[in-house]
Design a protein around this motif. Structure first.
Motif, PDB file in Angstrom:
ATOM      1  N   GLU A   1       0.853  -1.186   0.000  1.00 37.91           N
ATOM      2  CA  GLU A   1       0.000   0.000   0.000  1.00 37.91           C
ATOM      3  C   GLU A   1       0.884   1.229   0.000  1.00 37.91           C
ATOM      4  OE1 GLU A   1      -3.137   0.112   2.949  1.00 37.91           O
ATOM      5  OE2 GLU A   1      -2.977  -2.063   3.159  1.00 37.91           O
ATOM      6  N   THR A   2       0.343   2.328  -0.528  1.00 41.36           N
ATOM      7  CA  THR A   2       1.120   3.561  -0.590  1.00 41.36           C
ATOM      8  C   THR A   2       0.285   4.734  -0.092  1.00 41.36           C
ATOM      9  OG1 THR A   2       0.439   4.036  -2.856  1.00 41.36           O
ATOM     10  CG2 THR A   2       2.457   2.739  -2.573  1.00 41.36           C
ATOM     11  N   ARG A   3       1.000   5.766   0.334  1.00 41.17           N
ATOM     12  CA  ARG A   3       0.351   6.999   0.768  1.00 41.17           C
ATOM     13  C   ARG A   3       1.318   8.156   0.495  1.00 41.17           C
ATOM     14  NH1 ARG A   3      -2.246   6.804   6.502  1.00 41.17           N
ATOM     15  NH2 ARG A   3      -3.578   5.463   5.298  1.00 41.17           N
ATOM     16  N   ALA A   4       0.845   9.164  -0.203  1.00 38.79           N
ATOM     17  CA  ALA A   4       1.630  10.369  -0.444  1.00 38.79           C
ATOM     18  C   ALA A   4       0.859  11.546   0.133  1.00 38.79           C
ATOM     19  CB  ALA A   4       1.876  10.585  -1.939  1.00 38.79           C
ATOM     20  N   GLU A   5       1.505  12.301   1.006  1.00 36.80           N
ATOM     21  CA  GLU A   5       0.855  13.456   1.620  1.00 36.80           C
ATOM     22  C   GLU A   5       1.790  14.656   1.531  1.00 36.80           C
ATOM     23  OE1 GLU A   5      -0.447  12.560   5.547  1.00 36.80           O
ATOM     24  OE2 GLU A   5      -1.519  10.763   4.909  1.00 36.80           O
ATOM     25  N   CYS A   6       1.231  15.781   1.200  1.00 39.37           N
ATOM     26  CA  CYS A   6       2.016  16.998   1.003  1.00 39.37           C
ATOM     27  C   CYS A   6       2.553  17.527   2.331  1.00 39.37           C
ATOM     28  CB  CYS A   6       1.162  18.056   0.318  1.00 39.37           C
ATOM     29  SG  CYS A   6       2.062  19.562  -0.040  1.00 39.37           S
ATOM     30  N   HIS A   7       3.867  17.601   2.441  1.00 37.61           N
ATOM     31  CA  HIS A   7       4.512  18.074   3.670  1.00 37.61           C
ATOM     32  C   HIS A   7       4.159  19.530   3.969  1.00 37.61           C
ATOM     33  CE1 HIS A   7       7.366  18.890   6.782  1.00 37.61           C
ATOM     34  NE2 HIS A   7       8.035  19.724   6.033  1.00 37.61           N
ATOM     35  N   GLU A   8       4.075  20.350   2.932  1.00 39.24           N
ATOM     36  CA  GLU A   8       3.801  21.768   3.155  1.00 39.24           C
ATOM     37  C   GLU A   8       2.474  21.974   3.878  1.00 39.24           C
ATOM     38  OE1 GLU A   8       4.852  20.522   0.204  1.00 39.24           O
ATOM     39  OE2 GLU A   8       6.896  21.320   0.293  1.00 39.24           O
ATOM     40  N   LYS A   9       1.454  21.195   3.517  1.00 38.96           N
ATOM     41  CA  LYS A   9       0.158  21.308   4.187  1.00 38.96           C
ATOM     42  C   LYS A   9       0.263  20.895   5.645  1.00 38.96           C
ATOM     43  CE  LYS A   9      -2.595  20.568   0.043  1.00 38.96           C
ATOM     44  NZ  LYS A   9      -3.483  19.654  -0.656  1.00 38.96           N
ATOM     45  N   ARG A  10       1.082  19.893   5.938  1.00 38.35           N
ATOM     46  CA  ARG A  10       1.256  19.428   7.317  1.00 38.35           C
ATOM     47  C   ARG A  10       1.977  20.488   8.152  1.00 38.35           C
ATOM     48  NH1 ARG A  10      -0.342  14.962   8.801  1.00 38.35           N
ATOM     49  NH2 ARG A  10      -0.988  13.357   7.370  1.00 38.35           N
ATOM     50  N   VAL A  11       2.965  21.152   7.576  1.00 39.71           N
ATOM     51  CA  VAL A  11       3.697  22.200   8.303  1.00 39.71           C
ATOM     52  C   VAL A  11       2.750  23.334   8.666  1.00 39.71           C
ATOM     53  CG1 VAL A  11       5.494  23.957   8.109  1.00 39.71           C
ATOM     54  CG2 VAL A  11       5.958  21.630   7.357  1.00 39.71           C
ATOM     55  N   GLU A  12       1.889  23.715   7.723  1.00 44.79           N
ATOM     56  CA  GLU A  12       0.903  24.757   8.004  1.00 44.79           C
ATOM     57  C   GLU A  12      -0.025  24.351   9.137  1.00 44.79           C
ATOM     58  OE1 GLU A  12      -1.113  25.537   4.330  1.00 44.79           O
ATOM     59  OE2 GLU A  12       0.721  26.210   3.345  1.00 44.79           O
ATOM     60  N   ALA A  13      -0.296  23.045   9.252  1.00 39.71           N
ATOM     61  CA  ALA A  13      -1.174  22.537  10.309  1.00 39.71           C
ATOM     62  C   ALA A  13      -0.408  22.278  11.611  1.00 39.71           C
ATOM     63  CB  ALA A  13      -1.848  21.255   9.849  1.00 39.71           C
ATOM     64  N   GLY A  14       0.907  22.542  11.597  1.00 33.56           N
ATOM     65  CA  GLY A  14       1.718  22.372  12.799  1.00 33.56           C
ATOM     66  C   GLY A  14       2.261  20.968  13.009  1.00 33.56           C
ATOM     67  N   GLU A  15       2.225  20.122  11.980  1.00 34.85           N
ATOM     68  CA  GLU A  15       2.757  18.768  12.088  1.00 34.85           C
ATOM     69  C   GLU A  15       4.103  18.670  11.396  1.00 34.85           C
ATOM     70  OE1 GLU A  15      -0.953  15.681  12.388  1.00 34.85           O
ATOM     71  OE2 GLU A  15      -0.006  15.985  10.456  1.00 34.85           O
ATOM     72  N   SER A  16       4.992  17.863  11.963  1.00 32.68           N
ATOM     73  CA  SER A  16       6.286  17.616  11.331  1.00 32.68           C
ATOM     74  C   SER A  16       6.183  16.397  10.423  1.00 32.68           C
ATOM     75  CB  SER A  16       7.350  17.357  12.402  1.00 32.68           C
ATOM     76  OG  SER A  16       7.078  16.132  13.065  1.00 32.68           O
ATOM     77  N   VAL A  17       7.219  16.171   9.623  1.00 34.38           N
ATOM     78  CA  VAL A  17       7.255  14.989   8.773  1.00 34.38           C
ATOM     79  C   VAL A  17       7.237  13.735   9.636  1.00 34.38           C
ATOM     80  CG1 VAL A  17       8.629  13.693   7.096  1.00 34.38           C
ATOM     81  CG2 VAL A  17       8.403  16.162   6.870  1.00 34.38           C
ATOM     82  N   SER A  18       7.980  13.737  10.746  1.00 33.02           N
ATOM     83  CA  SER A  18       7.988  12.558  11.612  1.00 33.02           C
ATOM     84  C   SER A  18       6.602  12.289  12.184  1.00 33.02           C
ATOM     85  CB  SER A  18       9.024  12.695  12.727  1.00 33.02           C
ATOM     86  OG  SER A  18       8.768  13.830  13.511  1.00 33.02           O
ATOM     87  N   ASP A  19       5.847  13.347  12.511  1.00 33.39           N
ATOM     88  CA  ASP A  19       4.460  13.163  12.960  1.00 33.39           C
ATOM     89  C   ASP A  19       3.634  12.479  11.869  1.00 33.39           C
ATOM     90  OD1 ASP A  19       4.901  14.445  15.403  1.00 33.39           O
ATOM     91  OD2 ASP A  19       4.278  16.408  14.616  1.00 33.39           O
ATOM     92  N   ALA A  20       3.832  12.911  10.635  1.00 27.37           N
ATOM     93  CA  ALA A  20       3.081  12.340   9.511  1.00 27.37           C
ATOM     94  C   ALA A  20       3.439  10.870   9.308  1.00 27.37           C
ATOM     95  CB  ALA A  20       3.367  13.131   8.234  1.00 27.37           C
ATOM     96  N   ILE A  21       4.710  10.536   9.437  1.00 29.19           N
ATOM     97  CA  ILE A  21       5.148   9.148   9.283  1.00 29.19           C
ATOM     98  C   ILE A  21       4.523   8.275  10.363  1.00 29.19           C
ATOM     99  CG2 ILE A  21       7.142   7.595   9.408  1.00 29.19           C
ATOM    100  CD1 ILE A  21       8.780   9.978   8.190  1.00 29.19           C
ATOM    101  N   LEU A  22       4.574   8.742  11.612  1.00 29.11           N
ATOM    102  CA  LEU A  22       4.008   7.966  12.716  1.00 29.11           C
ATOM    103  C   LEU A  22       2.495   7.817  12.572  1.00 29.11           C
ATOM    104  CD1 LEU A  22       6.107   9.343  15.679  1.00 29.11           C
ATOM    105  CD2 LEU A  22       6.276   7.094  14.606  1.00 29.11           C
ATOM    106  N   LYS A  23       1.843   8.867  12.106  1.00 29.58           N
ATOM    107  CA  LYS A  23       0.391   8.790  11.888  1.00 29.58           C
ATOM    108  C   LYS A  23       0.063   7.748  10.818  1.00 29.58           C
ATOM    109  CE  LYS A  23      -2.359  12.434  12.180  1.00 29.58           C
ATOM    110  NZ  LYS A  23      -2.940  13.744  11.855  1.00 29.58           N
ATOM    111  N   ALA A  24       0.835   7.726   9.743  1.00 29.32           N
ATOM    112  CA  ALA A  24       0.619   6.739   8.689  1.00 29.32           C
ATOM    113  C   ALA A  24       0.870   5.324   9.209  1.00 29.32           C
ATOM    114  CB  ALA A  24       1.530   7.034   7.500  1.00 29.32           C
ATOM    115  N   ALA A  25       1.929   5.150   9.987  1.00 29.70           N
ATOM    116  CA  ALA A  25       2.230   3.820  10.546  1.00 29.70           C
ATOM    117  C   ALA A  25       1.098   3.347  11.455  1.00 29.70           C
ATOM    118  CB  ALA A  25       3.556   3.861  11.311  1.00 29.70           C
TER     119      ALA A  25
END
Length: 149
Positions: free
Chosen positions: A119-143
């Motif tokens: 399975e795959t998931r691509a999420e825009c980092h810029e949108k996450r930064v605006e929402a106050g999330e880091s890339v590591s937060d996004a990775i952990l959320k996906a996991a």
């Protein structure tokens, strides 16, 4: 070469080590990172109920850099096997068409190698930064969403 070490061992679990630096990593993983000349993967379990045998789920976060491609190669040649029905989940924080192209390339390679569960998931980092999330937060959320341990 790849050295896999646990984040913490029995000394930390049993409360025998109290140094603040070992709250995240134990002495073996800390020493391994500092002294080895090979790639090191520090594994931190979120559960003591680790699956033994049978299918496992692997999450690979990638930006398609040379180091990420090496990590993928190690995953599909040394860690995961199609024979045990292991699942591979590919995540990238690269947004837009580039992110979709990245995960599609990795998914195609998984299929070519015989991994039925990819399975795959691509999420825009810029949108996450605006929402106050880091890339590591996004990775952990996906996991977590993939129920990977």
């Amino acid at each position: 070469d790849l050295l896999l070490v646990g984040a913490t061992g029995l000394h930390v679990e049993q409360g025998e080590v109290h140094r603040p630096s070992f709250s995240v990593m134990g002495s073996t993983s800390d020493g391994s990172l500092r002294t080895t000349n090979v790639s090191v993967a520090v594994v931190k379990s979120t559960s003591y109920d680790v699956k033994r045998g049978g299918a496992k789920t692997f999450v690979l976060a990638t930006d398609d850099s040379p180091a990420a491609r090496v990590a993928f190669a190690l995953l599909v040649t040394k860690l995961a096997t199609p024979a045990t029905n292991d699942a591979i989940k590919i995540f990238t924080a690269v947004g837009g068409e580039r992110g979709e192209d990245i995960v599609a390339k990795y998914a195609a390679e998984c299929a070519r190698l015989g991994f039925a569960k990819c399975e795959t998931r691509a999420e825009c980092h810029e949108k996450r930064v605006e929402a106050g999330e880091s890339v590591s937060d996004a990775i952990l959320k996906a996991a977590r969403a993939w129920e990977a341990d």
